[in-house]
Design an enzyme around this catalytic site. Sequence first.
Site, PDB file in Angstrom:
ATOM      1  CB  CYS A  48     -28.725 -30.415   2.463  1.00 28.31           C
ATOM      2  SG  CYS A  48     -30.437 -30.959   2.580  1.00 28.31           S
ATOM      3  CB  CYS A  51     -28.302 -34.208   4.096  1.00 27.01           C
ATOM      4  SG  CYS A  51     -28.426 -34.173   2.285  1.00 27.01           S
ATOM      5  CG  HIS A 110     -29.112 -33.173  -1.355  1.00 26.90           C
ATOM      6  ND1 HIS A 110     -29.742 -32.379  -0.411  1.00 26.90           N
ATOM      7  CD2 HIS A 110     -28.712 -32.338  -2.345  1.00 26.90           C
ATOM      8  CE1 HIS A 110     -29.699 -31.116  -0.824  1.00 26.90           C
ATOM      9  NE2 HIS A 110     -29.084 -31.062  -1.994  1.00 26.90           N
ATOM     10  CG  ASN A 148     -44.815 -25.912  -1.510  1.00 24.05           C
ATOM     11  OD1 ASN A 148     -45.953 -25.964  -1.969  1.00 24.05           O
ATOM     12  ND2 ASN A 148     -44.544 -25.419  -0.311  1.00 24.05           N
ATOM     13  CB  SER A 156     -36.896 -23.544   1.487  1.00 25.56           C
ATOM     14  OG  SER A 156     -37.205 -24.727   2.200  1.00 25.56           O
ATOM     15  CG  HIS A 159     -33.005 -33.602   1.160  1.00 19.27           C
ATOM     16  ND1 HIS A 159     -31.743 -34.094   1.418  1.00 19.27           N
ATOM     17  CD2 HIS A 159     -33.858 -34.590   1.504  1.00 19.27           C
ATOM     18  CE1 HIS A 159     -31.842 -35.313   1.927  1.00 19.27           C
ATOM     19  NE2 HIS A 159     -33.128 -35.633   1.982  1.00 19.27           N
ATOM     20  CG  HIS A 161     -38.578 -31.056   1.697  1.00 19.04           C
ATOM     21  ND1 HIS A 161     -37.728 -30.614   0.714  1.00 19.04           N
ATOM     22  CD2 HIS A 161     -39.299 -29.967   2.088  1.00 19.04           C
ATOM     23  CE1 HIS A 161     -37.899 -29.308   0.528  1.00 19.04           C
ATOM     24  NE2 HIS A 161     -38.849 -28.889   1.337  1.00 19.04           N
ATOM     25  CD  GLN A 163     -43.811 -27.162   4.523  1.00 23.28           C
ATOM     26  OE1 GLN A 163     -44.342 -26.715   5.534  1.00 23.28           O
ATOM     27  NE2 GLN A 163     -43.340 -26.382   3.570  1.00 23.28           N
ATOM     28  CE  LYS A 305     -54.131 -19.767 -15.070  1.00 20.21           C
ATOM     29  NZ  LYS A 305     -54.530 -18.736 -16.042  1.00 20.21           N
TER      30      LYS A 305
HETATM   31  P1  H2U Z   1     -40.507 -25.940   1.818  1.00 25.06           P
HETATM   32  O1  H2U Z   1     -39.339 -26.372   0.994  1.00 25.06           O
HETATM   33  O2  H2U Z   1     -41.832 -26.359   1.211  1.00 25.06           O
HETATM   34  O3  H2U Z   1     -40.427 -24.487   2.153  1.00 25.06           O
HETATM   35  O4  H2U Z   1     -40.420 -26.715   3.209  1.00 25.06           O
HETATM   36  C1  H2U Z   1     -39.289 -26.701   4.026  1.00 25.06           C
HETATM   37  C2  H2U Z   1     -39.664 -26.372   5.459  1.00 25.06           C
HETATM   38  O5  H2U Z   1     -38.544 -26.668   6.302  1.00 25.06           O
HETATM   39  C3  H2U Z   1     -40.005 -24.905   5.699  1.00 25.06           C
HETATM   40  O6  H2U Z   1     -41.360 -24.833   6.122  1.00 25.06           O
HETATM   41  C4  H2U Z   1     -38.555 -25.799   7.389  1.00 25.06           C
HETATM   42  C5  H2U Z   1     -39.061 -24.476   6.835  1.00 25.06           C
HETATM   43  O7  H2U Z   1     -39.744 -23.766   7.832  1.00 25.06           O
HETATM   44  N1  H2U Z   1     -37.221 -25.754   7.970  1.00 25.06           N
HETATM   45  C6  H2U Z   1     -36.998 -26.245   9.238  1.00 25.06           C
HETATM   46  O8  H2U Z   1     -37.956 -26.638   9.913  1.00 25.06           O
HETATM   47  N2  H2U Z   1     -35.731 -26.285   9.759  1.00 25.06           N
HETATM   48  C7  H2U Z   1     -34.614 -25.827   9.098  1.00 25.06           C
HETATM   49  O9  H2U Z   1     -33.516 -25.947   9.597  1.00 25.06           O
HETATM   50  C8  H2U Z   1     -34.774 -25.151   7.776  1.00 25.06           C
HETATM   51  C9  H2U Z   1     -36.147 -25.225   7.145  1.00 25.06           C
HETATM   52 ZN    ZN Z   2     -30.042 -33.022   1.470  1.00 31.54          ZN
END
Ligand code: H2U
Ligand code: ZN
Length: 339
Positions: A48, A51, A110, A148, A156, A159, A161, A163, A305
């Site tokens: 991850c 983490c 995590h 999100n 993505s 974990h 998180h 933004q 939806k």
């Molecule tokens: P989302 O899960 O909402 O996509 O947010 C995760 C963000 O983490 C995503 O915008 C960033 C991605 O650009 N990211 C990093 O800054 N560094 C990383 O090593 C992987 C993901």
């Molecule tokens: Zn993690």
Amino acid sequence: MVMDVPHRRRNALTGEWVLVSAGRTSRPWQGSTETPAAAGRSAYDPGCYLCPGNTRATGDQNPDYDETFVFTNDFAALQPDVVYETMDDGLLQAESEPGTCRVICYSPRHDLDLASMSPAGIRTVVDLWSDQVADLAKENTWVQVFENRGATMGASNPHPHGQVWAGAALPNEPLKEDAQQRHHFEENGTLLLLDYLEQELDGERVVAANESWVALVPFWAVWPFEMLLVPRRPVRWLPELRGDERDGLARILSDVLGRYDAVFDFPFPYSMGWHGAPAPAEDHPHSQLHAHFYPPLLRSATVRKHMVGYELLAEVQRDITAESVAARLRSLAKTESST
Ligand code: H2U
Ligand code: ZN
């Protein structure tokens, strides 16, 4: 009665309308479904990028954090060193947009998320949100805190998180809300959202409430399980929340997120985020802090939806009424797994 037939409701916060046509959900479904992700994560995942102690995509190493952790997004959509420039060529207008994007980790664990964190843990996230707004508002007009949740919403990584994106401009959504709230304040001398709460309190759209917060399915909800979270006294933006209100927020978040997860007995995907006064907050006495929750699910953990057809071309539309969703959320307690 207008509410018993297909009708349109006005969103007092944006001035836009939504078409409500209850009864359409009984139509047969042969479209796509989403597959719920497998549950069961360990407290630490060596692969991850969020983490503690792990290496991110760019090679930077996360500290061994034990509460929350913030870093500048390695793939930031906004960059602080962009010089402000404009282009004005007839109907072609553009402006450069300096800004900053950060990733905020809610916990070193995590396997947790906001819904499964304790109210004390959620309180550290509330303080983090507030500190980020106060910090980034020094250099930016608008600070958007958001999350999100779930792969369906494009998260993505599981974990826990969120933004923060901050920029020089006031983007479309807060721009509309700012205009409506300003207009209401100038006309009535009162806060639009507190007048709205007054009208809704003890009513059929309230999902949960405590001494400092109310969570409700707004009258003008577009997404099936949309919710709005509003403090009960005038608060312009997150940094203005008192300690007791931050604790109250942590408790009501724990409550409503538990209800979300209980709807389909599944971690409820959503995009959520905070709206408050743009900077400088003193220039926006008409602003009332609030959070929006926009979950995409419709009738099960796998049917979402889609905003298509009439919605893209004419007006957004919903099938189940805000009132029936609020009743369903009120009837649900937190599930075992989310406590
Ligand atoms: P989302 O899960 O909402 O996509 O947010 C995760 C963000 O983490 C995503 O915008 C960033 C991605 O650009 N990211 C990093 O800054 N560094 C990383 O090593 C992987 C993901
Ligand atoms: Zn993690």
